[in-house]
Design a protein around this motif. Structure first.
Motif, PDB file in Angstrom:
ATOM      1  N   PHE A   1       0.977  -1.014   0.003  1.00  0.00           N
ATOM      2  CA  PHE A   1       0.047  -0.009  -0.092  1.00  0.00           C
ATOM      3  C   PHE A   1       0.817   1.169  -0.050  1.00  0.00           C
ATOM      4  CE2 PHE A   1      -2.377   3.556   2.559  1.00  0.00           C
ATOM      5  CZ  PHE A   1      -2.989   3.836   1.489  1.00  0.00           C
ATOM      6  N   ALA A   2       1.944   1.271   0.855  1.00  0.00           N
ATOM      7  CA  ALA A   2       2.703   2.259   1.034  1.00  0.00           C
ATOM      8  C   ALA A   2       3.379   2.773  -0.607  1.00  0.00           C
ATOM      9  CB  ALA A   2       3.605   2.258   1.994  1.00  0.00           C
ATOM     10  N   LYS A   3       3.718   1.584  -1.293  1.00  0.00           N
ATOM     11  CA  LYS A   3       4.231   1.872  -2.498  1.00  0.00           C
ATOM     12  C   LYS A   3       3.677   2.439  -3.526  1.00  0.00           C
ATOM     13  CE  LYS A   3       6.582  -0.855  -6.362  1.00  0.00           C
ATOM     14  NZ  LYS A   3       6.849  -2.146  -6.895  1.00  0.00           N
ATOM     15  N   LYS A   4       2.239   2.015  -3.431  1.00  0.00           N
ATOM     16  CA  LYS A   4       1.139   2.617  -4.373  1.00  0.00           C
ATOM     17  C   LYS A   4       0.880   4.002  -3.777  1.00  0.00           C
ATOM     18  CE  LYS A   4      -3.776   1.706  -5.351  1.00  0.00           C
ATOM     19  NZ  LYS A   4      -5.048   1.029  -4.725  1.00  0.00           N
TER      20      LYS A   4
ATOM     21  N   MET B   1      15.642   8.955  -0.902  1.00  0.00           N
ATOM     22  CA  MET B   1      15.908   7.782  -0.215  1.00  0.00           C
ATOM     23  C   MET B   1      14.655   6.801  -0.003  1.00  0.00           C
ATOM     24  SD  MET B   1      19.136   8.037   0.260  1.00  0.00           S
ATOM     25  CE  MET B   1      19.048   8.889  -1.234  1.00  0.00           C
ATOM     26  N   MET B   2      13.497   7.474   0.043  1.00  0.00           N
ATOM     27  CA  MET B   2      12.230   6.755   0.242  1.00  0.00           C
ATOM     28  C   MET B   2      11.963   6.036  -1.140  1.00  0.00           C
ATOM     29  SD  MET B   2       8.516   8.071   1.356  1.00  0.00           S
ATOM     30  CE  MET B   2       8.174   9.479   0.356  1.00  0.00           C
ATOM     31  N   LEU B   3      12.081   6.906  -2.353  1.00  0.00           N
ATOM     32  CA  LEU B   3      11.903   6.283  -3.529  1.00  0.00           C
ATOM     33  C   LEU B   3      12.806   4.941  -3.787  1.00  0.00           C
ATOM     34  CD1 LEU B   3      11.351   7.878  -7.017  1.00  0.00           C
ATOM     35  CD2 LEU B   3      13.382   6.262  -6.721  1.00  0.00           C
ATOM     36  N   LEU B   4      14.027   4.890  -3.174  1.00  0.00           N
ATOM     37  CA  LEU B   4      15.086   3.760  -3.340  1.00  0.00           C
ATOM     38  C   LEU B   4      14.448   2.770  -2.707  1.00  0.00           C
ATOM     39  CD1 LEU B   4      18.625   5.410  -3.258  1.00  0.00           C
ATOM     40  CD2 LEU B   4      17.353   4.714  -5.212  1.00  0.00           C
TER      41      LEU B   4
ATOM     42  N   THR C   1      12.154  -3.032  -9.819  1.00  0.00           N
ATOM     43  CA  THR C   1      12.542  -3.409 -11.168  1.00  0.00           C
ATOM     44  C   THR C   1      12.256  -2.270 -12.129  1.00  0.00           C
ATOM     45  OG1 THR C   1      10.519  -4.054 -11.996  1.00  0.00           O
ATOM     46  CG2 THR C   1      11.514  -5.658 -10.347  1.00  0.00           C
ATOM     47  N   THR C   2      12.901  -2.373 -13.283  1.00  0.00           N
ATOM     48  CA  THR C   2      12.665  -1.418 -14.232  1.00  0.00           C
ATOM     49  C   THR C   2      11.088  -1.005 -14.773  1.00  0.00           C
ATOM     50  OG1 THR C   2      13.131  -2.887 -15.857  1.00  0.00           O
ATOM     51  CG2 THR C   2      14.872  -1.467 -15.243  1.00  0.00           C
ATOM     52  N   ASP C   3      10.341  -2.273 -14.513  1.00  0.00           N
ATOM     53  CA  ASP C   3       8.947  -2.095 -14.607  1.00  0.00           C
ATOM     54  C   ASP C   3       8.188  -1.282 -13.625  1.00  0.00           C
ATOM     55  OD1 ASP C   3       8.981  -3.678 -16.865  1.00  0.00           O
ATOM     56  OD2 ASP C   3       7.983  -5.213 -16.149  1.00  0.00           O
ATOM     57  N   ASP C   4       8.803  -1.032 -12.321  1.00  0.00           N
ATOM     58  CA  ASP C   4       8.170  -0.187 -11.322  1.00  0.00           C
ATOM     59  C   ASP C   4       7.688   1.113 -11.910  1.00  0.00           C
ATOM     60  OD1 ASP C   4       8.114  -2.307  -9.937  1.00  0.00           O
ATOM     61  OD2 ASP C   4       9.686  -1.652  -8.566  1.00  0.00           O
ATOM     62  N   LYS C   5       6.597   1.807 -11.628  1.00  0.00           N
ATOM     63  CA  LYS C   5       6.303   3.124 -12.011  1.00  0.00           C
ATOM     64  C   LYS C   5       7.209   4.127 -11.717  1.00  0.00           C
ATOM     65  CE  LYS C   5       2.076   6.002 -12.146  1.00  0.00           C
ATOM     66  NZ  LYS C   5       0.810   6.282 -11.567  1.00  0.00           N
ATOM     67  N   ASN C   6       7.941   4.053 -10.560  1.00  0.00           N
ATOM     68  CA  ASN C   6       8.775   5.109 -10.130  1.00  0.00           C
ATOM     69  C   ASN C   6      10.182   4.997 -10.599  1.00  0.00           C
ATOM     70  OD1 ASN C   6       7.120   6.292  -8.300  1.00  0.00           O
ATOM     71  ND2 ASN C   6       7.695   5.165  -6.467  1.00  0.00           N
TER      72      ASN C   6
ATOM     73  N   ARG D   1      17.415  -3.647 -12.968  1.00  0.00           N
ATOM     74  CA  ARG D   1      17.211  -4.445 -14.508  1.00  0.00           C
ATOM     75  C   ARG D   1      17.505  -5.964 -14.046  1.00  0.00           C
ATOM     76  NH1 ARG D   1      19.283  -0.996 -18.633  1.00  0.00           N
ATOM     77  NH2 ARG D   1      19.947   1.159 -17.679  1.00  0.00           N
ATOM     78  N   LEU D   2      18.217  -6.237 -12.830  1.00  0.00           N
ATOM     79  CA  LEU D   2      18.591  -7.670 -12.837  1.00  0.00           C
ATOM     80  C   LEU D   2      17.490  -8.365 -11.871  1.00  0.00           C
ATOM     81  CD1 LEU D   2      22.457  -7.938 -12.329  1.00  0.00           C
ATOM     82  CD2 LEU D   2      21.048  -8.753 -14.373  1.00  0.00           C
ATOM     83  N   ASN D   3      16.752  -7.790 -11.017  1.00  0.00           N
ATOM     84  CA  ASN D   3      15.307  -8.236 -10.509  1.00  0.00           C
ATOM     85  C   ASN D   3      14.438  -8.642 -11.534  1.00  0.00           C
ATOM     86  OD1 ASN D   3      16.030  -8.028  -7.712  1.00  0.00           O
ATOM     87  ND2 ASN D   3      15.976  -5.907  -7.500  1.00  0.00           N
ATOM     88  N   LEU D   4      14.104  -7.758 -12.492  1.00  0.00           N
ATOM     89  CA  LEU D   4      13.449  -8.074 -13.596  1.00  0.00           C
ATOM     90  C   LEU D   4      13.577  -9.264 -14.414  1.00  0.00           C
ATOM     91  CD1 LEU D   4      10.484  -7.262 -14.739  1.00  0.00           C
ATOM     92  CD2 LEU D   4      12.080  -5.849 -16.501  1.00  0.00           C
ATOM     93  N   VAL D   5      14.898  -9.403 -14.922  1.00  0.00           N
ATOM     94  CA  VAL D   5      15.572 -10.701 -15.284  1.00  0.00           C
ATOM     95  C   VAL D   5      15.476 -11.865 -14.651  1.00  0.00           C
ATOM     96  CG1 VAL D   5      17.687 -11.821 -16.134  1.00  0.00           C
ATOM     97  CG2 VAL D   5      17.112  -9.348 -16.785  1.00  0.00           C
TER      98      VAL D   5
END
Length: 324
Positions: free
Chosen positions: A102-105, A125-128, A133-138, A166-170
């Motif tokens: 929810f917090a990510k949303k 820092m909160m964004l990090l 992954t590269t698919d994340d909206k942020n 990149r590698l998390n998505l892979v």
């Protein structure tokens, strides 16, 4: 205290006794402390868990106490399209530990609305914290504001984090859905256009070192740890102690145990604690070095006792060794 006493009726309740048990069940209290903000009808307006800094706790209380907050829960306000940046930021802070999804949303709306020129170090820092992954909206916020990030982290740290996304998505795309095992051939094939082979291997190894113990594959974990950590030089202390502990609990091969002894000794040379000396004592006991084991077990007992920490396990080990 002044604000809470003038704004709310405050109560501290033991959730394991009397009426506390029913309250805990009704409002889903399962960790302490939990703060419940209720309206006059006993309806939950807001819930937060864990220790909070005074400023964050006060901000949440102020949001609850205003007329709009009293009419709807924080989550309801968010779902209805709330765009106030201060509200969104506090909502993230209140939920990032207890309800990360929810917090990510919330963070996605926050970063969509906040001008890039106004991003603070805390924002970045909160964004990090949420970005995976590269698919994340942020992720676009991360790449579009690289220069902002480089004010607070190095180019090397930025690149390392970008490679992780990149590698998390892979990695996610390389999991066999039937067996839930990683298809390594597919992983390296997908990764080769994104990072170097060395970086891809290091990332996969780190994932395995976290994953294998969680599914009880300790022998496989041990072989990989020996390969990756070597003699422990340049390896983070926490990593060495975590691995040494796993070896002390689940590995029987003396040759493997001796590797962990080297790691635990290195860790103690850097920082000596009651926990680290206990791990070393346990390892020594497993390979029959009882005198060394007794020395470190006694040392662990003394260190933990002096810091008012639980020393049950090292004392138990010491008693067992004395009897031998």
């Amino acid at each position: 205290g002044t604000f809470f006493n003038s704004t709310f009726i405050n109560a501290k309740i033991d959730m394991e006794k009397g009426e506390g048990r029913d309250i805990a069940k009704k409002y889903g209290v399962y960790s302490y402390p939990t703060f419940l903000f209720l309206n006059g009808d006993g309806e939950l307006v807001h819930k937060s868990m864990g220790y909070q800094e005074a400023g964050s706790f006060l901000n949440a209380a102020m949001l609850v106490s205003n007329p709009q907050g009293a009419k709807a829960t924080f989550k309801e306000r968010f779902e209805k399209g709330e765009t106030d940046l201060a509200f969104l930021f506090d909502l993230i802070i209140q939920n990032y530990q207890s309800d990360k999804e929810f917090a990510k949303k919330v963070s996605e709306r926050y970063f969509e609305l906040k001008p890039s020129s106004e991003l603070t170090k805390e924002d970045l820092m909160m964004l990090l914290y949420f970005l995976r992954t590269t698919d994340d909206k942020n992720y676009k916020v991360f790449t579009d504001n690289k220069n902002q990030f480089l004010k607070f982290i190095t180019e090397e740290e930025y690149t390392k984090f970008d490679n992780s996304c990149r590698l998390n998505l892979v990695l996610s795309d390389s999991v066999n859905e039937k067996t839930m095992e990683i298809d390594e051939a597919k992983y390296y094939k997908l990764a080769k256009d994104k990072v170097s082979e060395v970086e891809a291997k290091a990332f996969l190894n780190q994932f395995k070192l976290n994953y294998l113990p969680s599914v009880g594959k300790y022998n496989e974990y041990a072989k990989l740890a020996v390969e990756v950590y070597g003699d422990g030089t340049n390896i983070d202390n926490n990593e060495l102690l975590k691995s040494s502990f796993i070896f002390s609990q689940y590995i029987l091969d003396p040759a493997m145990i001796n590797k962990a002894v080297v790691w635990a000794e290195k860790a103690i040379m850097r920082v000596e604690t009651g926990e680290s000396t206990y791990i070393l004592a346990k390892l020594y006991s497993l390979i029959g070095k009882n005198e060394e084991a007794k020395m470190y077990a006694e040392q662990s007992v003394n260190l933990l006792k002096n810091s008012n920490e639980d020393y049950t396990y090292p004392l138990q080990l010491l008693n067992e060794l004395v009897k031998k």
